[in-house]
Design a protein around this motif. Sequence first.
Motif, PDB file in Angstrom:
ATOM      1  N   ILE A 297     -17.964  14.352  98.640  1.00 50.04           N
ATOM      2  CA  ILE A 297     -16.648  13.715  98.801  1.00 50.04           C
ATOM      3  C   ILE A 297     -15.931  14.286 100.020  1.00 50.04           C
ATOM      4  O   ILE A 297     -15.359  13.545 100.840  1.00 50.04           O
ATOM      5  N   LEU A 298     -15.964  15.617 100.155  1.00 47.08           N
ATOM      6  CA  LEU A 298     -15.309  16.243 101.305  1.00 47.08           C
ATOM      7  C   LEU A 298     -15.989  15.847 102.611  1.00 47.08           C
ATOM      8  O   LEU A 298     -15.323  15.665 103.642  1.00 47.08           O
ATOM      9  N   LYS A 299     -17.299  15.704 102.564  1.00 44.48           N
ATOM     10  CA  LYS A 299     -18.043  15.365 103.770  1.00 44.48           C
ATOM     11  C   LYS A 299     -17.727  13.960 104.258  1.00 44.48           C
ATOM     12  O   LYS A 299     -17.561  13.725 105.458  1.00 44.48           O
ATOM     13  N   ARG A 300     -17.612  13.004 103.344  1.00 40.40           N
ATOM     14  CA  ARG A 300     -17.368  11.624 103.768  1.00 40.40           C
ATOM     15  C   ARG A 300     -15.880  11.311 103.925  1.00 40.40           C
ATOM     16  O   ARG A 300     -15.512  10.341 104.568  1.00 40.40           O
ATOM     17  N   GLY A 301     -15.012  12.146 103.311  1.00 37.37           N
ATOM     18  CA  GLY A 301     -13.579  11.893 103.372  1.00 37.37           C
ATOM     19  C   GLY A 301     -13.128  11.081 102.176  1.00 37.37           C
ATOM     20  O   GLY A 301     -13.888  10.300 101.606  1.00 37.37           O
ATOM     21  N   MET A 302     -11.865  11.251 101.788  1.00 40.76           N
ATOM     22  CA  MET A 302     -11.377  10.621 100.564  1.00 40.76           C
ATOM     23  C   MET A 302     -10.647   9.309 100.802  1.00 40.76           C
ATOM     24  O   MET A 302     -10.479   8.513  99.887  1.00 40.76           O
ATOM     25  N   ALA A 303     -10.206   9.083 101.997  1.00 33.07           N
ATOM     26  CA  ALA A 303      -9.468   7.840 102.266  1.00 33.07           C
ATOM     27  C   ALA A 303     -10.427   6.745 102.745  1.00 33.07           C
ATOM     28  O   ALA A 303     -11.312   6.985 103.570  1.00 33.07           O
ATOM     29  N   ARG A 304     -10.257   5.530 102.213  1.00 29.61           N
ATOM     30  CA  ARG A 304     -11.107   4.417 102.629  1.00 29.61           C
ATOM     31  C   ARG A 304     -10.747   3.999 104.055  1.00 29.61           C
ATOM     32  O   ARG A 304      -9.575   3.873 104.408  1.00 29.61           O
TER      33      ARG A 304
ATOM     34  N   ASP B 134      -8.545  22.604 112.922  1.00 30.26           N
ATOM     35  CA  ASP B 134      -9.257  21.876 111.868  1.00 30.26           C
ATOM     36  C   ASP B 134     -10.418  22.672 111.269  1.00 30.26           C
ATOM     37  O   ASP B 134     -10.605  22.682 110.047  1.00 30.26           O
ATOM     38  N   LEU B 135     -11.197  23.327 112.116  1.00 34.34           N
ATOM     39  CA  LEU B 135     -12.386  24.011 111.608  1.00 34.34           C
ATOM     40  C   LEU B 135     -12.005  25.179 110.706  1.00 34.34           C
ATOM     41  O   LEU B 135     -12.621  25.391 109.652  1.00 34.34           O
ATOM     42  N   ASP B 136     -10.982  25.943 111.092  1.00 30.34           N
ATOM     43  CA  ASP B 136     -10.511  27.020 110.231  1.00 30.34           C
ATOM     44  C   ASP B 136     -10.060  26.472 108.876  1.00 30.34           C
ATOM     45  O   ASP B 136     -10.365  27.038 107.820  1.00 30.34           O
ATOM     46  N   SER B 137      -9.324  25.358 108.910  1.00 25.67           N
ATOM     47  CA  SER B 137      -8.837  24.753 107.668  1.00 25.67           C
ATOM     48  C   SER B 137      -9.993  24.288 106.802  1.00 25.67           C
ATOM     49  O   SER B 137      -9.974  24.445 105.565  1.00 25.67           O
ATOM     50  N   MET B 138     -11.009  23.711 107.422  1.00 25.55           N
ATOM     51  CA  MET B 138     -12.185  23.256 106.667  1.00 25.55           C
ATOM     52  C   MET B 138     -12.872  24.429 105.979  1.00 25.55           C
ATOM     53  O   MET B 138     -13.299  24.330 104.823  1.00 25.55           O
TER      54      MET B 138
ATOM     55  N   ARG C 257     -20.453  18.970 116.395  1.00 25.58           N
ATOM     56  CA  ARG C 257     -20.825  17.552 116.499  1.00 25.58           C
ATOM     57  C   ARG C 257     -21.020  16.917 115.123  1.00 25.58           C
ATOM     58  O   ARG C 257     -21.012  15.688 114.997  1.00 25.58           O
ATOM     59  N   LEU C 258     -21.171  17.766 114.094  1.00 23.42           N
ATOM     60  CA  LEU C 258     -21.382  17.261 112.736  1.00 23.42           C
ATOM     61  C   LEU C 258     -20.071  17.038 111.984  1.00 23.42           C
ATOM     62  O   LEU C 258     -20.096  16.595 110.835  1.00 23.42           O
TER      63      LEU C 258
ATOM     64  N   ARG D  43     -29.490  26.447 108.845  1.00 27.44           N
ATOM     65  CA  ARG D  43     -29.163  25.029 108.675  1.00 27.44           C
ATOM     66  C   ARG D  43     -28.684  24.375 109.972  1.00 27.44           C
ATOM     67  O   ARG D  43     -28.139  23.278 109.956  1.00 27.44           O
ATOM     68  N   GLN D  44     -28.856  25.072 111.072  1.00 29.04           N
ATOM     69  CA  GLN D  44     -28.519  24.547 112.394  1.00 29.04           C
ATOM     70  C   GLN D  44     -27.063  24.063 112.469  1.00 29.04           C
ATOM     71  O   GLN D  44     -26.772  23.014 113.037  1.00 29.04           O
ATOM     72  N   GLY D  45     -26.166  24.877 111.891  1.00 25.64           N
ATOM     73  CA  GLY D  45     -24.748  24.606 112.023  1.00 25.64           C
ATOM     74  C   GLY D  45     -24.176  23.605 111.046  1.00 25.64           C
ATOM     75  O   GLY D  45     -23.007  23.211 111.181  1.00 25.64           O
ATOM     76  N   ASP D  46     -24.966  23.171 110.044  1.00 20.91           N
ATOM     77  CA  ASP D  46     -24.481  22.218 109.044  1.00 20.91           C
ATOM     78  C   ASP D  46     -23.709  23.001 107.976  1.00 20.91           C
ATOM     79  O   ASP D  46     -24.290  23.643 107.102  1.00 20.91           O
ATOM     80  N   ILE D  47     -22.380  22.935 108.035  1.00 19.02           N
ATOM     81  CA  ILE D  47     -21.529  23.747 107.165  1.00 19.02           C
ATOM     82  C   ILE D  47     -21.689  23.365 105.694  1.00 19.02           C
ATOM     83  O   ILE D  47     -21.652  24.222 104.814  1.00 19.02           O
ATOM     84  N   PHE D  48     -21.883  22.089 105.401  1.00 22.23           N
ATOM     85  CA  PHE D  48     -22.011  21.639 104.012  1.00 22.23           C
ATOM     86  C   PHE D  48     -23.318  22.126 103.392  1.00 22.23           C
ATOM     87  O   PHE D  48     -23.350  22.602 102.258  1.00 22.23           O
ATOM     88  N   ALA D  49     -24.405  22.013 104.144  1.00 25.21           N
ATOM     89  CA  ALA D  49     -25.701  22.487 103.643  1.00 25.21           C
ATOM     90  C   ALA D  49     -25.688  24.003 103.465  1.00 25.21           C
ATOM     91  O   ALA D  49     -26.250  24.533 102.497  1.00 25.21           O
ATOM     92  N   ALA D  50     -25.015  24.707 104.373  1.00 28.79           N
ATOM     93  CA  ALA D  50     -24.969  26.174 104.286  1.00 28.79           C
ATOM     94  C   ALA D  50     -24.190  26.631 103.061  1.00 28.79           C
ATOM     95  O   ALA D  50     -24.588  27.581 102.376  1.00 28.79           O
TER      96      ALA D  50
END
Length: 210
Positions: free
Chosen positions: A195-202, A157-161, A148-149, A82-89
């Motif tokens: 939801i996680l990808k776009r973020g929850m806060a407006r 941050d990445l570990d937490s994600m 970059r994604l 998935r070329q580094g796309d964590i959500f797709a993976a």
Amino acid sequence: MPSTTFFNLPAEKREKLLSAARAEFARVPYAEASINKMIQTADIPRGSFYMYFRDKEELFLYLAGEYGKRLTALMEELLERRQGDIFAAFLDLFDRVQAEYRAPERSEGCRHVISIVRNNSGAQLSSLLGMEGCLPPPGRLVEWVDPRLLDLRSADDLDSMFHILMGVTGQAMLRGIQAEDPSAVRDAYRRTLDILKRGMARKPSEPQHE
């Protein structure tokens, strides 16, 4: 970790004990798993068991760590694809697990994992999965992620994600396995990922939807 004595055993003897342990943990809930049954199946003296492992928890932890290594290797494969796309993976991981579970020719190892999950539901399963080493560490996996994604604002941050996504994905995979048809579970899981990808806060600059 097992003792040096365990690792010095011939490979066939090590696997015989581990196979007996996997079968026993798959047979009954963790709290009811019997060391006596394991050593009888593996045909080893009780004293030898304690030369290899301190107790049942250490043995379970070791087995869970081995499953974690396999999961890490699979995630590396999916992230590369998935070329580094964590959500797709992670969505691919959900699909792979559901497909393997429903395959007529699924492996004995897969059957054991599924039985362990079924035998240890709710709080007990959460406690087992919370043992150190049971989940794949993000350290190796972050190397396969395209930063970059993601909106990374600190070194942690990445570990937490990864920890958040592993928790969400793990629960979704369990629900999918327990469902007769996992499609509804997949849809709900995909919405959670969105939801996680776009973020929850407006964002302040964004209009509020009625």
